[in-house]
Write a protein that holds these residues in place. Structure first.
Motif, PDB file in Angstrom:
ATOM      1  N   ILE A  13       0.857  -1.183   0.000  1.00 53.14           N
ATOM      2  CA  ILE A  13       0.000   0.000   0.000  1.00 53.14           C
ATOM      3  C   ILE A  13       0.891   1.230   0.000  1.00 53.14           C
ATOM      4  CG2 ILE A  13      -1.792   1.253   1.267  1.00 53.14           C
ATOM      5  CD1 ILE A  13      -2.555  -1.425   2.568  1.00 53.14           C
ATOM      6  N   THR A  17      -1.408   6.590   2.079  1.00 54.31           N
ATOM      7  CA  THR A  17      -2.636   5.824   2.290  1.00 54.31           C
ATOM      8  C   THR A  17      -2.464   4.850   3.440  1.00 54.31           C
ATOM      9  OG1 THR A  17      -3.167   5.974  -0.066  1.00 54.31           O
ATOM     10  CG2 THR A  17      -4.317   4.291   1.201  1.00 54.31           C
ATOM     11  N   ARG A  18      -1.323   4.185   3.495  1.00 55.78           N
ATOM     12  CA  ARG A  18      -1.066   3.198   4.551  1.00 55.78           C
ATOM     13  C   ARG A  18      -1.070   3.859   5.921  1.00 55.78           C
ATOM     14  NH1 ARG A  18       3.468   1.264   2.718  1.00 55.78           N
ATOM     15  NH2 ARG A  18       4.918   2.389   4.064  1.00 55.78           N
ATOM     16  N   TYR A  79      -9.737   4.363   1.972  1.00 50.83           N
ATOM     17  CA  TYR A  79      -8.642   3.543   1.457  1.00 50.83           C
ATOM     18  C   TYR A  79      -8.657   3.503  -0.062  1.00 50.83           C
ATOM     19  CZ  TYR A  79      -6.205  -0.684   0.033  1.00 50.83           C
ATOM     20  OH  TYR A  79      -5.394  -1.568  -0.620  1.00 50.83           O
ATOM     21  N   ARG A  83      -5.911   5.681  -2.133  1.00 45.51           N
ATOM     22  CA  ARG A  83      -4.904   4.872  -2.802  1.00 45.51           C
ATOM     23  C   ARG A  83      -4.872   5.130  -4.302  1.00 45.51           C
ATOM     24  NH1 ARG A  83      -3.578  -1.600  -2.079  1.00 45.51           N
ATOM     25  NH2 ARG A  83      -1.876  -1.634  -3.587  1.00 45.51           N
ATOM     26  N   GLU A  86      -3.111   8.390  -4.901  1.00 47.80           N
ATOM     27  CA  GLU A  86      -1.672   8.313  -4.633  1.00 47.80           C
ATOM     28  C   GLU A  86      -0.933   7.487  -5.683  1.00 47.80           C
ATOM     29  OE1 GLU A  86       1.378   7.496  -0.883  1.00 47.80           O
ATOM     30  OE2 GLU A  86      -0.759   7.021  -0.668  1.00 47.80           O
ATOM     31  N   GLU A  87      -1.579   6.444  -6.186  1.00 45.15           N
ATOM     32  CA  GLU A  87      -0.909   5.576  -7.155  1.00 45.15           C
ATOM     33  C   GLU A  87      -0.984   6.091  -8.587  1.00 45.15           C
ATOM     34  OE1 GLU A  87      -1.206   1.162  -5.095  1.00 45.15           O
ATOM     35  OE2 GLU A  87      -2.782   1.790  -6.454  1.00 45.15           O
TER      36      GLU A  87
END
Length: 247
Positions: A13, A17-18, A79, A83, A86-87
């Motif tokens: 992750i 986010t993690r 989440y 995520r 961010e990705e």
């Protein structure tokens, strides 16, 4: 295929986010075990400024309520869309992503001085959803299998869902408003005639968070959008995914 442990999955992750979702889960566990109470976490400017309980600036964004449907619903959306942002849009730009968190949190904290919203976590989730949705206007969504719509309508569908559940919609409206302000300042205004970048990530954040760019991220099939019925992406032929749109 090599065995993949929970630890391996966890550390795959992306970092922001993690850290954020883990902090939300830990906060809820602590309240469930009565190690802390919601009264110690809620947003109260008077207690922050006059009694120096500065942790409330952070904890108001970490508590979605006790374990239950509302907690699970908000955590999954947080989440999922955190995520994906961010990705994709923020891949290799961790400092910019952290700066987005800070700007969104600051705007909500300022508004929170004037309105009676004790916990801002749900509003922050809606902000993330709004920014992702505006940057992916051609993605088709499906809500609980009931109807299809384009991604930019997702925040408003969630607002309507909150209304049906009898929840106050002020939190959703705040998240949408802050998300729109950030989206306009970051994605729209700089590209207009006479526009310029207003939101410039401070160099200290870039020094702390940015590293040499990694290889382009190629998600596994199970990590791609479309894992849940609510807000599920609907495949469309020859449908590109755009990174922005007109305001």
């Amino acid at each position: 295929m090599a065995h993949v442990t929970f630890q391996d999955q966890y550390f795959r992750i992306p970092p922001v986010t993690r850290v954020y979702t883990t902090a939300c889960v830990i906060t809820t566990i602590l309240t469930h075990l009565d190690l802390v109470t919601a009264f110690q976490l809620y947003y109260n400017p008077r207690l922050i400024f006059y009694h120096f309980q500065v942790w409330r600036i952070l904890t108001t964004f970490l508590f979605f309520g006790s374990f239950g449907f509302n907690f699970l619903f908000n955590l999954i959306f947080t989440y999922r869309y955190c995520r994906m942002l961010e990705e994709n849009q923020y891949h290799g730009r961790t400092a910019d992503f952290v700066f987005m968190f800070l700007i969104g949190g600051l705007l909500m904290a300022v508004v929170g001085v004037f309105v009676q919203i004790l916990f801002l976590g749900q509003a922050f989730t809606i902000m993330l959803v709004y920014i992702w949705a505006r940057r992916n206007p051609l993605v088709r969504m499906n809500f609980f299998g009931l109807f299809n719509f384009q991604a930019p309508y997702l925040p408003w569908v969630l607002l309507g869902f909150s209304l049906l559940l009898g929840n106050p919609i002020a939190v959703d409206v705040l998240g949408i408003a802050v998300g729109h302000i950030y989206y306009y300042l970051e994605d729209v205004f700089p590209h207009q005639r006479g526009g310029f970048r207003i939101l410039k990530t401070p160099w200290i954040l870039k020094k702390l968070f940015d590293r040499e760019a990694d290889q382009p991220y190629a998600p596994l099939p199970e990590e791609r959008p479309g894992g849940f019925d609510w807000g599920q992406d609907v495949p469309a032929q020859n449908q590109p995914q755009a990174a922005g749109g007109d305001d």
